[in-house]
Design a protein around this motif. Structure first.
Motif, PDB file in Angstrom:
ATOM      1  N   SER A   1       2.850   0.862 -24.425  1.00  0.00           N
ATOM      2  CA  SER A   1       2.880  -0.694 -24.496  1.00  0.00           C
ATOM      3  C   SER A   1       2.739  -1.281 -25.973  1.00  0.00           C
ATOM      4  O   SER A   1       2.036  -0.813 -26.812  1.00  0.00           O
ATOM      5  CB  SER A   1       1.730  -0.947 -23.736  1.00  0.00           C
ATOM      6  OG  SER A   1       1.433  -2.379 -23.658  1.00  0.00           O
ATOM      7  N   ARG A   2       3.544  -2.530 -26.062  1.00  0.00           N
ATOM      8  CA  ARG A   2       3.296  -3.212 -27.378  1.00  0.00           C
ATOM      9  C   ARG A   2       3.820  -2.393 -28.652  1.00  0.00           C
ATOM     10  O   ARG A   2       3.006  -2.638 -29.598  1.00  0.00           O
ATOM     11  CB  ARG A   2       1.991  -3.647 -27.583  1.00  0.00           C
ATOM     12  CG  ARG A   2       1.609  -4.747 -26.526  1.00  0.00           C
ATOM     13  CD  ARG A   2       0.343  -5.575 -26.693  1.00  0.00           C
ATOM     14  NE  ARG A   2       0.348  -6.630 -25.731  1.00  0.00           N
ATOM     15  CZ  ARG A   2      -0.424  -6.603 -24.740  1.00  0.00           C
ATOM     16  NH1 ARG A   2      -1.170  -5.490 -24.442  1.00  0.00           N
ATOM     17  NH2 ARG A   2      -0.733  -7.653 -23.760  1.00  0.00           N
TER      18      ARG A   2
ATOM     19  N   TRP B   1      12.630  -6.302 -17.772  1.00  0.00           N
ATOM     20  CA  TRP B   1      11.160  -6.570 -17.995  1.00  0.00           C
ATOM     21  C   TRP B   1      10.405  -5.840 -18.743  1.00  0.00           C
ATOM     22  O   TRP B   1       9.086  -5.989 -19.415  1.00  0.00           O
ATOM     23  CB  TRP B   1      10.620  -6.773 -16.645  1.00  0.00           C
ATOM     24  CG  TRP B   1      10.520  -5.473 -16.089  1.00  0.00           C
ATOM     25  CD1 TRP B   1      11.338  -5.013 -15.094  1.00  0.00           C
ATOM     26  CD2 TRP B   1       9.379  -4.644 -16.068  1.00  0.00           C
ATOM     27  NE1 TRP B   1      10.757  -3.603 -14.735  1.00  0.00           N
ATOM     28  CE2 TRP B   1       9.543  -3.487 -15.206  1.00  0.00           C
ATOM     29  CE3 TRP B   1       7.916  -4.567 -16.599  1.00  0.00           C
ATOM     30  CZ2 TRP B   1       8.888  -2.304 -15.018  1.00  0.00           C
ATOM     31  CZ3 TRP B   1       7.378  -3.546 -16.527  1.00  0.00           C
ATOM     32  CH2 TRP B   1       7.487  -2.476 -15.714  1.00  0.00           C
ATOM     33  N   GLU B   2      10.774  -4.358 -19.014  1.00  0.00           N
ATOM     34  CA  GLU B   2      10.039  -3.429 -19.749  1.00  0.00           C
ATOM     35  C   GLU B   2       9.874  -3.886 -21.338  1.00  0.00           C
ATOM     36  O   GLU B   2       9.123  -3.329 -22.011  1.00  0.00           O
ATOM     37  CB  GLU B   2      10.620  -2.148 -19.625  1.00  0.00           C
ATOM     38  CG  GLU B   2      10.375  -1.817 -18.230  1.00  0.00           C
ATOM     39  CD  GLU B   2      11.145  -0.378 -17.993  1.00  0.00           C
ATOM     40  OE1 GLU B   2      10.775   0.649 -18.918  1.00  0.00           O
ATOM     41  OE2 GLU B   2      11.716  -0.008 -16.959  1.00  0.00           O
ATOM     42  N   ALA B   3      10.890  -4.582 -21.790  1.00  0.00           N
ATOM     43  CA  ALA B   3      10.742  -5.128 -23.371  1.00  0.00           C
ATOM     44  C   ALA B   3      10.614  -6.442 -23.348  1.00  0.00           C
ATOM     45  O   ALA B   3      10.795  -7.373 -22.648  1.00  0.00           O
ATOM     46  CB  ALA B   3      12.185  -4.741 -24.018  1.00  0.00           C
ATOM     47  N   SER B   4       9.784  -6.670 -24.533  1.00  0.00           N
ATOM     48  CA  SER B   4       9.474  -8.212 -24.872  1.00  0.00           C
ATOM     49  C   SER B   4      10.448  -8.738 -25.718  1.00  0.00           C
ATOM     50  O   SER B   4      10.360 -10.029 -26.012  1.00  0.00           O
ATOM     51  CB  SER B   4       8.100  -8.286 -25.447  1.00  0.00           C
ATOM     52  OG  SER B   4       7.833  -7.471 -26.471  1.00  0.00           O
TER      53      SER B   4
ATOM     54  N   GLN C   1      13.876  -1.612 -29.109  1.00  0.00           N
ATOM     55  CA  GLN C   1      13.183  -2.502 -28.209  1.00  0.00           C
ATOM     56  C   GLN C   1      11.596  -2.542 -28.574  1.00  0.00           C
ATOM     57  O   GLN C   1      11.023  -1.892 -29.329  1.00  0.00           O
ATOM     58  CB  GLN C   1      13.036  -2.020 -26.714  1.00  0.00           C
ATOM     59  CG  GLN C   1      12.583  -0.812 -26.447  1.00  0.00           C
ATOM     60  CD  GLN C   1      12.160  -0.689 -25.034  1.00  0.00           C
ATOM     61  OE1 GLN C   1      11.946  -1.392 -24.165  1.00  0.00           O
ATOM     62  NE2 GLN C   1      12.585   0.793 -24.498  1.00  0.00           N
ATOM     63  N   GLU C   2      11.189  -3.645 -28.520  1.00  0.00           N
ATOM     64  CA  GLU C   2       9.707  -4.194 -28.503  1.00  0.00           C
ATOM     65  C   GLU C   2       9.123  -3.889 -27.054  1.00  0.00           C
ATOM     66  O   GLU C   2       9.441  -4.688 -26.183  1.00  0.00           O
ATOM     67  CB  GLU C   2       9.601  -5.387 -29.312  1.00  0.00           C
ATOM     68  CG  GLU C   2      10.212  -5.539 -30.603  1.00  0.00           C
ATOM     69  CD  GLU C   2      10.273  -7.016 -31.022  1.00  0.00           C
ATOM     70  OE1 GLU C   2       9.306  -7.965 -30.566  1.00  0.00           O
ATOM     71  OE2 GLU C   2      11.027  -7.585 -31.905  1.00  0.00           O
ATOM     72  N   ARG C   3       8.223  -3.101 -26.768  1.00  0.00           N
ATOM     73  CA  ARG C   3       7.901  -2.941 -25.332  1.00  0.00           C
ATOM     74  C   ARG C   3       6.970  -3.926 -25.151  1.00  0.00           C
ATOM     75  O   ARG C   3       6.003  -4.434 -25.820  1.00  0.00           O
ATOM     76  CB  ARG C   3       7.156  -1.424 -25.544  1.00  0.00           C
ATOM     77  CG  ARG C   3       7.888  -0.318 -25.876  1.00  0.00           C
ATOM     78  CD  ARG C   3       8.926   0.141 -24.654  1.00  0.00           C
ATOM     79  NE  ARG C   3       7.929   0.868 -23.498  1.00  0.00           N
ATOM     80  CZ  ARG C   3       8.653   1.121 -22.102  1.00  0.00           C
ATOM     81  NH1 ARG C   3       9.686   0.939 -22.100  1.00  0.00           N
ATOM     82  NH2 ARG C   3       7.690   1.575 -21.535  1.00  0.00           N
ATOM     83  N   SER C   4       7.171  -4.098 -23.756  1.00  0.00           N
ATOM     84  CA  SER C   4       6.336  -5.278 -23.133  1.00  0.00           C
ATOM     85  C   SER C   4       4.788  -4.709 -23.013  1.00  0.00           C
ATOM     86  O   SER C   4       4.561  -3.605 -22.829  1.00  0.00           O
ATOM     87  CB  SER C   4       6.798  -5.709 -21.719  1.00  0.00           C
ATOM     88  OG  SER C   4       5.884  -6.367 -21.274  1.00  0.00           O
ATOM     89  N   GLY C   5       3.808  -5.934 -23.090  1.00  0.00           N
ATOM     90  CA  GLY C   5       2.635  -5.403 -22.844  1.00  0.00           C
ATOM     91  C   GLY C   5       2.362  -5.229 -21.160  1.00  0.00           C
ATOM     92  O   GLY C   5       1.233  -4.725 -20.809  1.00  0.00           O
ATOM     93  N   GLU C   6       3.437  -5.270 -20.289  1.00  0.00           N
ATOM     94  CA  GLU C   6       2.979  -4.881 -18.992  1.00  0.00           C
ATOM     95  C   GLU C   6       3.619  -3.642 -18.521  1.00  0.00           C
ATOM     96  O   GLU C   6       3.374  -3.249 -17.466  1.00  0.00           O
ATOM     97  CB  GLU C   6       4.257  -5.829 -18.190  1.00  0.00           C
ATOM     98  CG  GLU C   6       3.932  -7.515 -18.173  1.00  0.00           C
ATOM     99  CD  GLU C   6       4.853  -8.220 -17.397  1.00  0.00           C
ATOM    100  OE1 GLU C   6       5.535  -7.848 -16.481  1.00  0.00           O
ATOM    101  OE2 GLU C   6       4.967  -9.581 -17.841  1.00  0.00           O
TER     102      GLU C   6
END
Length: 266
Positions: free
Chosen positions: A92-93, A206-209, A82-87
């Motif tokens: 993060s990221r 939502w945790e992943a972008s 996964q690519e981690r979301s900025g949220e």
């Protein structure tokens, strides 16, 4: 037991504080980082788990057996990254394996202490569309949140037969950057029928972008992935440990750059 808010305002700040100092080319010596000096000043404090706030959890490489394909090639495992979301608050990221989550009890404190309980919960939430059931926000009203009747259809199918999925702990470490403990794990879905039935249902929450898929037979791409600078430190740890273990048990489904290194090691 400490609250998530207490962790977020103390220990979780350590990594960001260190990265900010490195980015700004300022001192990172003892006395220069206020939060680290207070929470994790030396090696003795890292090992004094009963005297400090020490959170942590599971970081697992998920490998799903797939039948051969005329475009992709022979029978392999789909490896999820996964690519981690900025949220998100943690990593993060960055790149990370999936599932990834804090190890914490839900309603049955003793039963939920099992690492496998957290792995199952995080898989259901992060890959199979289950509404989050962890305790970082709000109270629990369900007596048995992980009762089979409440599971997503993919996870319920996997747990109906113990031969369909295996979970292993491939490593354990204390993260010197964050102070967290990390259980590196490998989740292997052995039954190819799962991919045919539910491959289209796999979707990061939502945790992943973004969600990446790698073939366990793609030696070149796996080599590039291991050298990617976007990894979170615990993510790379878990990916390398998981891939090494998969190389041992995966047979002809795996062509890993770590296999040759393990074979040449004394």
């Amino acid at each position: 037991m400490s609250s998530f808010l207490e962790y977020a305002l103390s220990a979780d700040v350590l990594e960001g504080e260190l990265l900010d100092a490195i980015t700004a080319s300022t001192d990172t010596v003892p006395g220069a980082l206020r939060m680290r000096d207070a929470c994790l000043p030396d090696l003795a404090s890292v090992l004094s788990l009963s005297e400090r706030l020490c959170a942590g959890g599971v970081v697992a490489l998920c490998a799903i057996a797939r039948p051969g394909d005329p475009y992709r090639g022979g029978r392999d495992y789909a490896l999820l990254v996964q690519e981690r979301s900025g949220e998100v608050l943690n990593a993060s990221r960055t790149l990370a394996v999936i599932p990834k989550g804090f190890h914490q009890p839900l309603t049955d404190v003793r039963a939920d202490a099992r690492i496998g309980a957290t792995l199952s919960r995080e898989m259901d939430e992060e890959l199979f569309g289950r509404v989050e059931v962890d305790s970082t926000c709000g109270d629990h009203r369900s007596a048995v949140p992980m009762h089979p009747a409440r599971l997503s259809e993919p996870l319920r199918w996997l747990t109906d037969d113990s031969q369909r999925m295996r979970m292993e702990c491939t490593g354990f470490g204390l993260n010197l950057v964050s102070g967290n403990y990390e259980f590196a794990c490998l989740v292997v879905i052995e039954d190819e029928d799962f991919w045919c039935r539910y491959g289209g249902d796999i979707e990061a929450n939502w945790e992943a972008s973004g969600l990446r898929l790698y073939s366990s037979l793609d030696h070149d791409l796996l080599t590039e992935l291991l050298a990617d600078e976007s990894w979170s430190n615990e993510g790379l740890f878990a990916f390398a440990q998981g891939l090494a273990r998969l190389s041992e048990i995966g047979g002809g489904r795996v062509d890993s750059p770590l296999r040759k290194r393990m074979a040449s090691a004394p």
